[in-house]
Scaffold this active site. Structure first.
Site, PDB file in Angstrom:
ATOM      1  N   LYS A 163      -9.366  23.528 -27.047  1.00 28.97           N
ATOM      2  CA  LYS A 163      -8.229  22.692 -26.611  1.00 28.97           C
ATOM      3  C   LYS A 163      -8.628  21.566 -25.653  1.00 28.97           C
ATOM      4  O   LYS A 163      -7.998  20.517 -25.650  1.00 28.97           O
ATOM      5  CB  LYS A 163      -7.162  23.573 -25.959  1.00 28.97           C
ATOM      6  CG  LYS A 163      -6.494  24.506 -26.959  1.00 28.97           C
ATOM      7  CD  LYS A 163      -5.390  25.327 -26.352  1.00 28.97           C
ATOM      8  CE  LYS A 163      -4.897  26.322 -27.382  1.00 28.97           C
ATOM      9  NZ  LYS A 163      -3.608  26.884 -27.127  1.00 28.97           N
ATOM     10  N   GLY A 175      -6.567  33.168 -16.283  1.00 34.68           N
ATOM     11  CA  GLY A 175      -7.179  32.346 -17.335  1.00 34.68           C
ATOM     12  C   GLY A 175      -6.975  30.877 -17.033  1.00 34.68           C
ATOM     13  O   GLY A 175      -5.844  30.446 -16.783  1.00 34.68           O
ATOM     14  N   GLY A 201      -8.445  28.356 -19.099  1.00 30.16           N
ATOM     15  CA  GLY A 201      -8.885  27.574 -20.268  1.00 30.16           C
ATOM     16  C   GLY A 201      -7.754  26.648 -20.700  1.00 30.16           C
ATOM     17  O   GLY A 201      -6.849  26.345 -19.906  1.00 30.16           O
ATOM     18  N   GLY A 202      -7.788  26.237 -21.979  1.00 36.85           N
ATOM     19  CA  GLY A 202      -6.799  25.279 -22.480  1.00 36.85           C
ATOM     20  C   GLY A 202      -5.366  25.770 -22.323  1.00 36.85           C
ATOM     21  O   GLY A 202      -4.500  25.040 -21.824  1.00 36.85           O
ATOM     22  N   ALA A 203      -5.097  27.018 -22.735  1.00 40.92           N
ATOM     23  CA  ALA A 203      -3.723  27.545 -22.652  1.00 40.92           C
ATOM     24  C   ALA A 203      -3.329  27.692 -21.185  1.00 40.92           C
ATOM     25  O   ALA A 203      -2.207  27.366 -20.792  1.00 40.92           O
ATOM     26  CB  ALA A 203      -3.626  28.874 -23.381  1.00 40.92           C
ATOM     27  N   ASN A 232      -9.511  33.532 -12.544  1.00 40.43           N
ATOM     28  CA  ASN A 232     -10.266  33.295 -13.780  1.00 40.43           C
ATOM     29  C   ASN A 232     -11.653  33.887 -13.594  1.00 40.43           C
ATOM     30  O   ASN A 232     -12.187  33.873 -12.486  1.00 40.43           O
ATOM     31  CB  ASN A 232     -10.372  31.782 -14.037  1.00 40.43           C
ATOM     32  CG  ASN A 232     -10.984  31.479 -15.382  1.00 40.43           C
ATOM     33  OD1 ASN A 232     -10.433  31.849 -16.422  1.00 40.43           O
ATOM     34  ND2 ASN A 232     -12.137  30.836 -15.392  1.00 40.43           N
ATOM     35  N   TYR A 276      -0.873  37.014 -28.803  1.00 44.26           N
ATOM     36  CA  TYR A 276       0.234  37.436 -29.679  1.00 44.26           C
ATOM     37  C   TYR A 276      -0.222  38.336 -30.818  1.00 44.26           C
ATOM     38  O   TYR A 276       0.582  38.735 -31.658  1.00 44.26           O
ATOM     39  CB  TYR A 276       1.010  36.220 -30.191  1.00 44.26           C
ATOM     40  CG  TYR A 276       0.258  35.364 -31.198  1.00 44.26           C
ATOM     41  CD1 TYR A 276      -0.560  34.328 -30.777  1.00 44.26           C
ATOM     42  CD2 TYR A 276       0.371  35.592 -32.567  1.00 44.26           C
ATOM     43  CE1 TYR A 276      -1.238  33.545 -31.680  1.00 44.26           C
ATOM     44  CE2 TYR A 276      -0.311  34.816 -33.481  1.00 44.26           C
ATOM     45  CZ  TYR A 276      -1.111  33.789 -33.031  1.00 44.26           C
ATOM     46  OH  TYR A 276      -1.794  33.013 -33.935  1.00 44.26           O
TER      47      TYR A 276
HETATM   48  O1  LIG Z   1      -2.720  28.868 -28.778  1.00 42.26           O
HETATM   49  C1  LIG Z   1      -2.211  28.663 -29.870  1.00 42.26           C
HETATM   50  C2  LIG Z   1      -2.333  29.609 -30.967  1.00 42.26           C
HETATM   51  C3  LIG Z   1      -2.993  28.969 -32.156  1.00 42.26           C
HETATM   52  O2  LIG Z   1      -4.311  28.643 -31.836  1.00 42.26           O
HETATM   53  C4  LIG Z   1      -3.046  29.987 -33.307  1.00 42.26           C
HETATM   54  O3  LIG Z   1      -3.644  31.030 -33.066  1.00 42.26           O
HETATM   55  O4  LIG Z   1      -2.482  29.756 -34.367  1.00 42.26           O
HETATM   56  C5  LIG Z   1      -2.253  27.698 -32.531  1.00 42.26           C
HETATM   57  C6  LIG Z   1      -2.151  26.735 -31.366  1.00 42.26           C
HETATM   58  O5  LIG Z   1      -1.317  25.660 -31.729  1.00 42.26           O
HETATM   59  C7  LIG Z   1      -1.524  27.398 -30.178  1.00 42.26           C
HETATM   60  O6  LIG Z   1      -1.526  26.534 -29.081  1.00 42.26           O
END
Ligand SMILES: O=C1C[C@@](O)(C(=O)O)C[C@@H](O)[C@@H]1O
Length: 515
Positions: free
Chosen positions: A296, A371, A373-375, A394, A461
């Site tokens: 990211k 964390g 990083g990007g997120a 982190n 997720y």
């Molecule tokens: O962090 C994520 C999850 C992701 O990387 C995915 O796993 O599909 C898609 C990205 O747009 C989002 O910001």
């Protein structure tokens, strides 16, 4: 997207016995294969009549092959003798396709097979080992195989990087003879998923939902990607990430393209070097991208323009190629997705406790972020924009310090996370990959420490209910799953991808009913 082209989906069967072969063929049919490749080199037989019986009992159109790298045949001469015997038999039995490897494709063998065949099509095949499959190298090989008079050419190509697949697409478009091309390994997956865009008429999938490196499961070819509808005009979207296998993006964006009648495909892109990726896949057809771990921040430097929010965050999760001039424009849809998911959950909790208000429920709160990083950067900027006091942990302390400075927050050493409890009712957000499949037994913080938090959010997720969220629920915190952030950031992306509206209810239903 009415256009449907004649695509043949096949899978490779390596079976030792005829029972196994019959069962696998049945399964392949159920999973939507139009034909199977029977690798006879894996079949145990003492007399060629057993192969004859096997071929006569086939229940699906077949490609008969006898691969040169078979572990069963250690002696080259034995292999060659048996191989030629099997191929001749397959031609006599008029099996639909007979695959002749380059090792036995010499003039007499080919001439005999060609003269004896009636309907069967002869495939001349070769592996391309050692990486670096340049256009010239593939072209010379094709010319060589074409000179044998074969009806079809098949190449299985070793690729070291996803960018090595570009010459394969070039060959698919320009080969004068029908070409079956497969880039082997994880980084070759798009050779199958995007092949039909370049005119591929054969696509290989894996059986039983297994993800064999480089092969999409047969079931996803039919149900998720619907490759028979992919055509030269299909616009390519995908998630640039490493690892990428965990991403549910394809399960969400592909059905949504179809639901809205948009001619697009969304594929996993296992990318090692983002800059290289954009250098090679530079045409307008590569229209939009999600960006995942760990790219990211590096992706910002690949964009020609970056939206102000993403610029201040220093991370993009969405890149669109502007159709008018091909320029790459970066956005960040993570930030609003995460913060609004947390706000809505807190408002819901407050409502049930009797005090609703329009001020952000995050304002003034101590917001603990794990964390950087990007997120993590997106979440820190989001929390800060709502007036939270941000504290960052982190593993690499230096990164935590840099992010803390950017959001006027505080950074603390990771080891202090479990004991950090200056007040009750804090918010915790995990933006690290701890707890993500396959390491689902991991969690970034002890269960005991969770008692100080009112709300716990996990950006992971996969799985939906991480160990962190389970333990937070057990100690009575409100939890917000990464799935909620996932769907919100994807809604933002879909709008950017299609320059239109995202079907919110449809996308939410997919995420909550099918993930
Ligand atoms: O962090 C994520 C999850 C992701 O990387 C995915 O796993 O599909 C898609 C990205 O747009 C989002 O910001």
């Amino acid at each position: 997207m009415g256009f449907k082209h004649d695509l043949l989906v096949y899978t490779t069967l390596e079976c030792e016995s005829s029972e196994e072969m019959a069962a696998s063929m049945h399964k392949a049919k159920q999973e939507g294969a139009d034909l199977v490749e029977l690798c006879i080199d894996s079949f145990t037989f003492s007399h060629i009549s057993e192969v004859e019986l096997l071929l006569k009992q086939r229940t699906l159109p077949s490609i008969v092959s006898f691969r040169p790298n078979s572990p069963r045949y250690t002696c080259r001469e034995d292999w060659k003798k048996t191989c030629i015997q099997v191929l001749k038999l397959a031609v006599e039995l008029d099996v639909e396709f007979v695959e002749v490897d380059r090792e036995v494709v010499c003039d007499e063998v080919m001439a005999e097979l060609m003269s004896k065949r009636s309907n069967c099509k002869i495939i001349a095949s070769s592996c391309v080992n050692g990486g670096n499959p340049t256009k010239e190298r593939l072209c010379n090989l094709i010319i060589n195989l074409q000179s044998t008079g074969a009806d079809i050419i098949k190449l299985v190509i070793d690729v070291a990087y996803i960018t090595d697949v570009a010459p394969v697409f070039h060959m698919l478009t320009h080969c004068p003879v029908p070409l079956i091309a497969r880039a082997a390994g994880d980084r070759g997956l798009i050779s199958q998923l995007l092949g039909p865009k370049y005119g591929a008429f054969f696509v290989c999938g894996s059986l039983g939902g297994k993800s064999t490196p480089g092969l999409p499961p047969l079931t996803s070819i039919k149900e998720v990607y619907k490759l028979e509808y992919v055509n030269p005009d299909t616009r390519v979207f995908g998630v640039i990430s490493n690892p990428v296998g965990h991403s549910k993006g394809p399960l969400l964006h592909n059905p949504t393209f179809r639901h809205t009648g948009y001619n697009g495909i969304y594929v996993p892109l296992l990318v090692d070097n983002v800059k290289e990726f954009f250098r090679v896949f530079s045409c307008n057809d590569y229209a939009g991208f999600s960006v995942g771990i760990p790219h990211k921040e590096a992706a910002v430097r690949c964009c020609d323009e970056v939206d102000p929010l993403a610029k201040s965050i220093g991370a993009v999760n969405t890149i669109i190629r502007r159709p008018s001039d091909g320029k790459l424009i970066g956005y960040n849809t993570d930030c609003e997705a995460c913060v609004t998911a947390i706000e809505d959950a807190l408002r819901e909790r407050r409502k049930t406790n009797g005090h609703a208000s329009n001020v952000s429920p995050i304002a003034g709160k101590l917001f603990i972020l794990v964390g950087a990083g990007g997120a993590g950067r997106a979440i820190a900027f989001g929390a800060k924009s709502r007036g939270a006091r941000v504290v960052i942990f982190n593993r690499k302390y230096e990164r935590a310090k840099a992010l803390a400075a950017a959001v006027s927050g505080e950074a603390l050493p990771y080891e202090r996370l479990n004991d950090f409890c200056p007040e009750k009712g804090m918010i915790l957000a995990n933006a690290s990959a701890v707890g993500m499949q396959p390491k689902t037994d991991q969690t970034p913080i002890s269960k005991e420490a969770l008692r100080s938090y009112e709300l716990v959010f996990d950006a992971v997720y996969t799985p939906r209910n991480t160990r962190l969220l389970q333990e937070a629920t057990e100690v009575g915190a409100t939890v917000v799953s990464g799935v909620e952030m996932f769907v919100r950031q994807a809604l933002g992306q879909f709008k950017l991808f299609t320059n239109g509206l995202a079907p919110v209810d449809f996308m939410r239903r997919i995420v909550y009913e099918q993930f």
